[in-house]
Enzyme design. Structure first.
Site, short mmCIF file in Angstrom:
data_model
loop_
_atom_site.label_atom_id
_atom_site.label_comp_id
_atom_site.label_asym_id
_atom_site.label_seq_id
_atom_site.Cartn_x
_atom_site.Cartn_y
_atom_site.Cartn_z
N GLY A 247 0.83 -1.20 0.00
CA GLY A 247 0.00 0.00 0.00
C GLY A 247 0.86 1.25 0.00
N GLN B 217 3.38 9.87 0.76
CA GLN B 217 4.68 9.17 0.68
C GLN B 217 5.43 9.47 -0.61
OE1 GLN B 217 2.84 5.21 1.94
NE2 GLN B 217 4.90 5.05 2.75
N CYS C 103 6.87 -0.44 6.11
CA CYS C 103 6.36 0.77 5.47
C CYS C 103 7.40 1.20 4.45
CB CYS C 103 6.16 1.86 6.52
SG CYS C 103 5.60 3.43 5.85
N LEU C 104 6.97 1.55 3.25
CA LEU C 104 7.94 1.92 2.22
C LEU C 104 8.77 3.15 2.61
CD1 LEU C 104 6.03 1.30 -1.14
CD2 LEU C 104 7.64 -0.18 0.05
N HIS D 196 -1.58 7.32 7.48
CA HIS D 196 -0.64 8.21 6.77
C HIS D 196 -1.31 9.54 6.40
CE1 HIS D 196 3.19 6.23 6.01
NE2 HIS D 196 2.61 5.12 5.62
N HIS E 109 -3.28 1.18 8.21
CA HIS E 109 -1.93 1.77 8.09
C HIS E 109 -1.94 2.95 7.11
CE1 HIS E 109 2.65 1.16 7.66
NE2 HIS E 109 2.35 2.02 6.69
N GLU E 110 -2.58 2.76 5.96
CA GLU E 110 -2.54 3.81 4.93
C GLU E 110 -3.41 5.01 5.28
OE1 GLU E 110 -0.17 3.62 2.89
OE2 GLU E 110 0.26 1.49 3.17
CO CO Z 1 3.44 3.25 5.45
#
Ligand code: CO
Length: 149
Positions: free
Chosen positions: A48, A53, A90-91, A136, A132-133
């Site tokens: 995701g 991000q 997480c990226l 963000h 999670h997303e």
């Molecule tokens: Co993340």
């Protein structure tokens, strides 16, 4: 189409609140962002990605799970229940993996890639990813929620 640069943990933008998308006036720009976000997600083997991000403070999320793609514009979690503990990455934090407690079930309302209002019930890993997303979009990161050893 382009792979966009990922913003990493020390970047202050990750702590900012993303803005509601005005879907009536920016359709082509939003679609371009979504295409780029999926490309970026795939290039980095992620599940995701939130627009913040890649440095765009708009409430847009892309998810790839079980060979299915999801686009969530202006998502709102309208129900959450149960709990599960999952090891998350997480990226924006390439080397970090932490256990985080999340709801087992979330119901989310959002605008999809066809610009239609829709709802989705998600359980298990998909619920983790959505939780999670959407965090963000409010500048909340998984490190804030990690279970202390
Ligand atoms: Co993340």
């Amino acid at each position: 189409m382009a792979i966009r640069n990922i913003r990493y943990e020390t970047d202050d933008i990750l702590r900012k609140k993303s803005k509601i998308v005005d879907v009536d006036n920016n359709k082509s720009k939003i679609l371009e962002l979504i295409v780029d976000m999926f490309e970026t997600l795939q290039a980095n083997n992620g599940l995701g990605l939130a627009a913040v991000q890649v440095g765009v403070l708009k409430r847009v999320i892309v998810i790839e799970h079980d060979n299915q793609r999801y686009v969530l514009i202006n998502p709102e979690i309208i129900l959450q229940e149960g709990e599960q503990i999952c090891e998350e990455g997480c990226l924006s934090f390439p080397e970090a993996f932490y256990e985080v407690k999340r709801p087992e079930h979330v119901k989310v309302k959002y605008i999809n890639e066809d610009f239609k209002m829709t709802e989705l019930d998600a359980h298990g890993l998909l619920a983790v990813i959505i939780s999670h997303e959407t965090d963000h979009l409010d500048g909340v990161l998984f490190i804030d929620k990690k279970i202390k050893e």
